[in-house]
Motif scaffolding. Structure first.
Motif, PDB file in Angstrom:
ATOM      1  N   MET A   2       9.805   8.132  10.899  1.00 41.96           N
ATOM      2  CA  MET A   2       8.569   8.912  10.745  1.00 41.96           C
ATOM      3  C   MET A   2       7.386   8.194  11.365  1.00 41.96           C
ATOM      4  SD  MET A   2       6.851   8.492   6.962  1.00 41.96           S
ATOM      5  CE  MET A   2       5.382   9.388   7.478  1.00 41.96           C
TER       6      MET A   2
ATOM      7  N   LYS B  36       4.916  -9.334  -8.639  1.00 41.79           N
ATOM      8  CA  LYS B  36       4.895  -7.969  -8.087  1.00 41.79           C
ATOM      9  C   LYS B  36       5.918  -7.087  -8.815  1.00 41.79           C
ATOM     10  CE  LYS B  36       3.154  -9.098  -3.455  1.00 41.79           C
ATOM     11  NZ  LYS B  36       3.367  -9.015  -1.999  1.00 41.79           N
TER      12      LYS B  36
ATOM     13  N   TYR C  60       9.300  -7.695  12.333  1.00 43.95           N
ATOM     14  CA  TYR C  60       8.153  -7.576  13.246  1.00 43.95           C
ATOM     15  C   TYR C  60       7.843  -8.882  13.979  1.00 43.95           C
ATOM     16  CZ  TYR C  60       7.030  -3.022  11.096  1.00 43.95           C
ATOM     17  OH  TYR C  60       7.071  -1.726  10.639  1.00 43.95           O
TER      18      TYR C  60
ATOM     19  N   GLY D 139       8.531  -8.991  -3.134  1.00 49.60           N
ATOM     20  CA  GLY D 139       8.808 -10.385  -2.824  1.00 49.60           C
ATOM     21  C   GLY D 139       8.325 -11.424  -3.815  1.00 49.60           C
TER      22      GLY D 139
ATOM     23  N   ASN E 199      10.566   0.439   4.130  1.00 44.24           N
ATOM     24  CA  ASN E 199       9.412  -0.241   4.726  1.00 44.24           C
ATOM     25  C   ASN E 199       9.801  -1.561   5.372  1.00 44.24           C
ATOM     26  OD1 ASN E 199       7.327   1.580   4.006  1.00 44.24           O
ATOM     27  ND2 ASN E 199       7.497   0.899   1.883  1.00 44.24           N
TER      28      ASN E 199
ATOM     29  N   TYR F  45      13.503  -9.374  -4.041  1.00 38.26           N
ATOM     30  CA  TYR F  45      14.557  -9.477  -3.018  1.00 38.26           C
ATOM     31  C   TYR F  45      14.833 -10.917  -2.619  1.00 38.26           C
ATOM     32  CZ  TYR F  45      10.762  -9.879   0.457  1.00 38.26           C
ATOM     33  OH  TYR F  45       9.654 -10.299   1.159  1.00 38.26           O
TER      34      TYR F  45
ATOM     35  N   VAL G  22       3.182   8.654  10.798  1.00 33.81           N
ATOM     36  CA  VAL G  22       2.237   9.396   9.956  1.00 33.81           C
ATOM     37  C   VAL G  22       1.426  10.397  10.768  1.00 33.81           C
ATOM     38  CG1 VAL G  22       0.506   7.523  10.075  1.00 33.81           C
ATOM     39  CG2 VAL G  22       0.455   9.160   8.180  1.00 33.81           C
TER      40      VAL G  22
ATOM     41  N   CYS H 192      10.372   4.221   7.664  1.00 38.65           N
ATOM     42  CA  CYS H 192       8.920   4.168   7.840  1.00 38.65           C
ATOM     43  C   CYS H 192       8.488   2.879   8.524  1.00 38.65           C
ATOM     44  CB  CYS H 192       8.270   4.292   6.458  1.00 38.65           C
ATOM     45  SG  CYS H 192       6.500   4.064   6.471  1.00 38.65           S
ATOM     46  N   GLY H 193       9.100   1.776   8.152  1.00 38.75           N
ATOM     47  CA  GLY H 193       8.727   0.482   8.723  1.00 38.75           C
ATOM     48  C   GLY H 193       9.875  -0.494   8.616  1.00 38.75           C
TER      49      GLY H 193
ATOM     50  N   ALA I 265       0.830  -1.208   0.000  1.00 39.84           N
ATOM     51  CA  ALA I 265       0.000   0.000   0.000  1.00 39.84           C
ATOM     52  C   ALA I 265       0.868   1.263   0.000  1.00 39.84           C
ATOM     53  CB  ALA I 265      -0.923  -0.025   1.214  1.00 39.84           C
ATOM     54  N   VAL I 266       1.762   1.368   0.966  1.00 40.72           N
ATOM     55  CA  VAL I 266       2.605   2.571   1.057  1.00 40.72           C
ATOM     56  C   VAL I 266       3.598   2.602  -0.106  1.00 40.72           C
ATOM     57  CG1 VAL I 266       4.340   3.751   2.459  1.00 40.72           C
ATOM     58  CG2 VAL I 266       2.372   2.703   3.585  1.00 40.72           C
TER      59      VAL I 266
ATOM     60  N   ASN J   2      -0.650  -9.941  -0.063  1.00 41.76           N
ATOM     61  CA  ASN J   2      -1.366  -8.799  -0.634  1.00 41.76           C
ATOM     62  C   ASN J   2      -0.562  -8.118  -1.731  1.00 41.76           C
ATOM     63  OD1 ASN J   2       0.502  -8.021   1.515  1.00 41.76           O
ATOM     64  ND2 ASN J   2      -0.167  -5.936   1.109  1.00 41.76           N
TER      65      ASN J   2
ATOM     66  N   LEU K 205       1.307 -10.076   6.504  1.00 43.18           N
ATOM     67  CA  LEU K 205       2.691 -10.230   6.980  1.00 43.18           C
ATOM     68  C   LEU K 205       3.482 -11.184   6.082  1.00 43.18           C
ATOM     69  CD1 LEU K 205       2.062 -10.511  10.841  1.00 43.18           C
ATOM     70  CD2 LEU K 205       2.675  -8.471   9.533  1.00 43.18           C
TER      71      LEU K 205
HETATM   72  N1  LIG Z   1       5.680   4.967  10.253  1.00 41.90           N
HETATM   73  C1  LIG Z   1       4.394   5.058   9.937  1.00 41.90           C
HETATM   74  O1  LIG Z   1       3.695   6.008  10.317  1.00 41.90           O
HETATM   75  C2  LIG Z   1       3.805   3.983   9.076  1.00 41.90           C
HETATM   76  C3  LIG Z   1       2.499   4.084   8.577  1.00 41.90           C
HETATM   77  C4  LIG Z   1       2.019   3.084   7.727  1.00 41.90           C
HETATM   78  C5  LIG Z   1       2.828   1.989   7.421  1.00 41.90           C
HETATM   79  N2  LIG Z   1       4.073   1.916   7.963  1.00 41.90           N
HETATM   80  C6  LIG Z   1       4.983   0.823   7.630  1.00 41.90           C
HETATM   81  O2  LIG Z   1       5.127   0.811   6.232  1.00 41.90           O
HETATM   82  C7  LIG Z   1       5.365  -0.510   5.782  1.00 41.90           C
HETATM   83  C8  LIG Z   1       4.354  -0.861   4.691  1.00 41.90           C
HETATM   84  O3  LIG Z   1       3.047  -0.835   5.251  1.00 41.90           O
HETATM   85  P1  LIG Z   1       1.783  -1.146   4.329  1.00 41.90           P
HETATM   86  O4  LIG Z   1       0.594  -0.883   5.134  1.00 41.90           O
HETATM   87  O5  LIG Z   1       1.952  -0.469   3.026  1.00 41.90           O
HETATM   88  O6  LIG Z   1       1.899  -2.715   4.127  1.00 41.90           O
HETATM   89  P2  LIG Z   1       2.088  -3.482   2.747  1.00 41.90           P
HETATM   90  O7  LIG Z   1       3.395  -3.064   2.182  1.00 41.90           O
HETATM   91  O8  LIG Z   1       0.859  -3.283   1.930  1.00 41.90           O
HETATM   92  O9  LIG Z   1       2.116  -4.985   3.206  1.00 41.90           O
HETATM   93  C9  LIG Z   1       3.221  -5.514   3.870  1.00 41.90           C
HETATM   94  C10 LIG Z   1       4.218  -6.099   2.848  1.00 41.90           C
HETATM   95  O10 LIG Z   1       5.452  -6.302   3.479  1.00 41.90           O
HETATM   96  C11 LIG Z   1       6.188  -7.224   2.708  1.00 41.90           C
HETATM   97  N3  LIG Z   1       7.022  -8.058   3.582  1.00 41.90           N
HETATM   98  C12 LIG Z   1       6.632  -8.911   4.534  1.00 41.90           C
HETATM   99  N4  LIG Z   1       7.700  -9.498   5.119  1.00 41.90           N
HETATM  100  C13 LIG Z   1       8.798  -8.996   4.495  1.00 41.90           C
HETATM  101  C14 LIG Z   1      10.200  -9.214   4.630  1.00 41.90           C
HETATM  102  N5  LIG Z   1      10.704 -10.074   5.541  1.00 41.90           N
HETATM  103  N6  LIG Z   1      11.023  -8.541   3.812  1.00 41.90           N
HETATM  104  C15 LIG Z   1      10.547  -7.682   2.890  1.00 41.90           C
HETATM  105  N7  LIG Z   1       9.224  -7.428   2.715  1.00 41.90           N
HETATM  106  C16 LIG Z   1       8.367  -8.078   3.515  1.00 41.90           C
HETATM  107  C17 LIG Z   1       5.181  -8.061   1.940  1.00 41.90           C
HETATM  108  O11 LIG Z   1       5.384  -7.868   0.554  1.00 41.90           O
HETATM  109  P3  LIG Z   1       6.454  -8.746  -0.311  1.00 41.90           P
HETATM  110  O12 LIG Z   1       5.641  -9.745  -1.078  1.00 41.90           O
HETATM  111  O13 LIG Z   1       7.078  -7.710  -1.171  1.00 41.90           O
HETATM  112  O14 LIG Z   1       7.392  -9.384   0.660  1.00 41.90           O
HETATM  113  C18 LIG Z   1       3.829  -7.463   2.342  1.00 41.90           C
HETATM  114  O15 LIG Z   1       2.926  -7.399   1.273  1.00 41.90           O
HETATM  115  C19 LIG Z   1       5.297  -1.397   7.009  1.00 41.90           C
HETATM  116  O16 LIG Z   1       6.597  -1.618   7.478  1.00 41.90           O
HETATM  117  C20 LIG Z   1       4.511  -0.562   7.999  1.00 41.90           C
HETATM  118  O17 LIG Z   1       4.783  -0.912   9.325  1.00 41.90           O
HETATM  119  C21 LIG Z   1       4.564   2.886   8.786  1.00 41.90           C
END
Ligand SMILES: NC(=O)c1ccc[n+]([C@@H]2O[C@H](COP(=O)([O-])OP(=O)(O)OC[C@H]3O[C@@H](n4cnc5c(N)ncnc54)[C@H](OP(=O)(O)O)[C@@H]3O)[C@@H](O)[C@H]2O)c1
Length: 339
Positions: free
Chosen positions: A280, A188, A255, A184, A227, A204, A282, A249-250, A162-163, A330, A326
């Motif tokens: 950061m 994608k 996790y 991944g 992320n 990756y 949000v 960001c993440g 999403a992000v 998605n 996770l």
């Molecule tokens: N700081 C903030 O305010 C804030 C706000 C929103 C989100 N975030 C962070 O932003 C990131 C993305 O959030 P999102 O909501 O957009 O989720 P997302 O990217 O839509 O979904 C999570 C994705 O993470 C990937 N992933 C899972 N395990 C992984 C690993 N070991 N290595 C690499 N990629 C992995 C997966 O895609 P693959 O198939 O590519 O592995 C999964 O689809 C997260 O880290 C979240 O915590 C932070």
């Protein structure tokens, strides 16, 4: 007030704190009674609720920027739905609202905690993704935190999520010289280059991130939107040009870790390259909300910004949707739709 209100609602409770990867036994779908809303409150039939990576952190009993979920209580998070009963001025049955009581069928909340949304402007689910919290994260993280400027070469991890998918496209729309994404799966990766206009992308899981990034960004990178953390952050530090900027960001790669995870081994490069790595949240960027919605809604209307959602149907599949997120099941925003 409507005459035929539901008398019960199913809701997801956290019943045990996961150690490592969450297990089905850590969660329970339970029934709760529904009553007519008290003064100042509304009842909302949720149509979609969000599952987000940050929720994994809230399952741990640790002090953080958001409080942990309480055991044997309903979990919460972003949701959109329709008002089915109102005891609050300004809210009528049939209004659509965005609010924070997801993970349940019926939400009973103070009207002041709900924001009206218009399904004519965008599909309701978009208010949880491209026009919602993840969208603002991408917008603020790239433009404000990373101080993106035209001509920058940008690398984003989690790029098909999403992000990440929004970060890459926003960078292109604002004149990035090159946008590189990692994700991944090969499907994608294809989506990033063929649909979202990334200049290069890699899986990756197909080899060391450092080598794949060097090949995809032979002239280096100026901005890294992180992320994932871990190996990705180390690779970005290695590929950074002078005065590179990272938005931290993440760190989804860690996790579910049960042991402390090693930091990048090349931190000393931060000095010579004069890098800036900035975390950061949000929530600190609410002042950009108006500007974000205006710009992003415009790009969505013109078709310049694309997005996908992965919709899991049925509240009973809420746990699967969360764990699927996770695991990377998605593409774009992971959401749960309710009948
Ligand atoms: N700081 C903030 O305010 C804030 C706000 C929103 C989100 N975030 C962070 O932003 C990131 C993305 O959030 P999102 O909501 O957009 O989720 P997302 O990217 O839509 O979904 C999570 C994705 O993470 C990937 N992933 C899972 N395990 C992984 C690993 N070991 N290595 C690499 N990629 C992995 C997966 O895609 P693959 O198939 O590519 O592995 C999964 O689809 C997260 O880290 C979240 O915590 C932070």
């Amino acid at each position: 007030m409507s005459a035929a209100l539901p008398t019960s609602s199913r809701e997801w409770h956290l019943v045990a704190r996961p150690h490592g990867w969450p297990k089905a036994e850590d969660f329970a779908l339970r029934e709760a009674a529904v009553a007519a809303p008290a003064e100042g409150r509304i009842l909302v039939r949720n149509k979609y609720f969000s599952v987000d990576p940050y929720m994994r952190g809230r399952m741990n009993d640790v002090k953080s920027y958001t409080p942990p979920f309480k055991l044997d209580h309903p979990m919460d998070g972003g949701a959109v739905g329709e008002v089915i009963a109102s005891n609050a001025e300004g809210f009528a049955v049939g209004d659509h609202v965005l609010h924070g009581l997801g993970w349940r069928e019926i939400a009973d909340l103070p009207a002041k905690h709900a924001v009206k949304v218009d399904p004519e402007i965008a599909p309701l689910s978009a208010y949880l993704g491209v026009l919602g919290m993840p969208g603002l994260t991408a917008y603020a993280g790239l433009f404000e935190v990373a101080s993106f400027k035209e001509g920058d070469a940008v690398f984003v991890s989690g790029a098909a999520g999403a992000v990440g998918s929004q970060v890459g496209q926003l960078a292109k729309l604002k004149g990035a010289s090159r946008v590189i994404g990692s994700a991944g799966s090969d499907e994608k990766v294809k989506l990033l280059t063929e649909e979202y206009g990334f200049d290069a992308a890699f899986n990756y899981k197909n080899g060391p991130v450092r080598d794949q990034l060097k090949a995809a960004a032979p002239d280096g990178i100026d901005v890294y939107f992180d992320n994932v953390g871990g190996e990705h952050l180390e690779a970005a530090i290695s590929s950074f040009n002078l005065h590179g900027r990272a938005t931290i960001c993440g760190m989804i790669a860690q996790y579910n870790s049960t042991e402390p995870t090693p930091g990048p081994s090349n931190m000393a490069l931060i000095i010579g390259k004069r890098l800036r790595l900035q975390g950061m949240l949000v929530g600190d960027h609410a002042h950009l909300q108006g500007q974000f919605v205006q710009e992003v809604a415009g790009w969505l209307a013109s078709g310049e910004l694309k997005y996908q959602e992965t919709e899991v149907e049925g509240i009973e599949n809420g746990y699967d949707a969360f764990v699927g997120l996770l695991r990377g099941e998605n593409t774009g925003k992971m959401i749960v739709s309710l009948a």
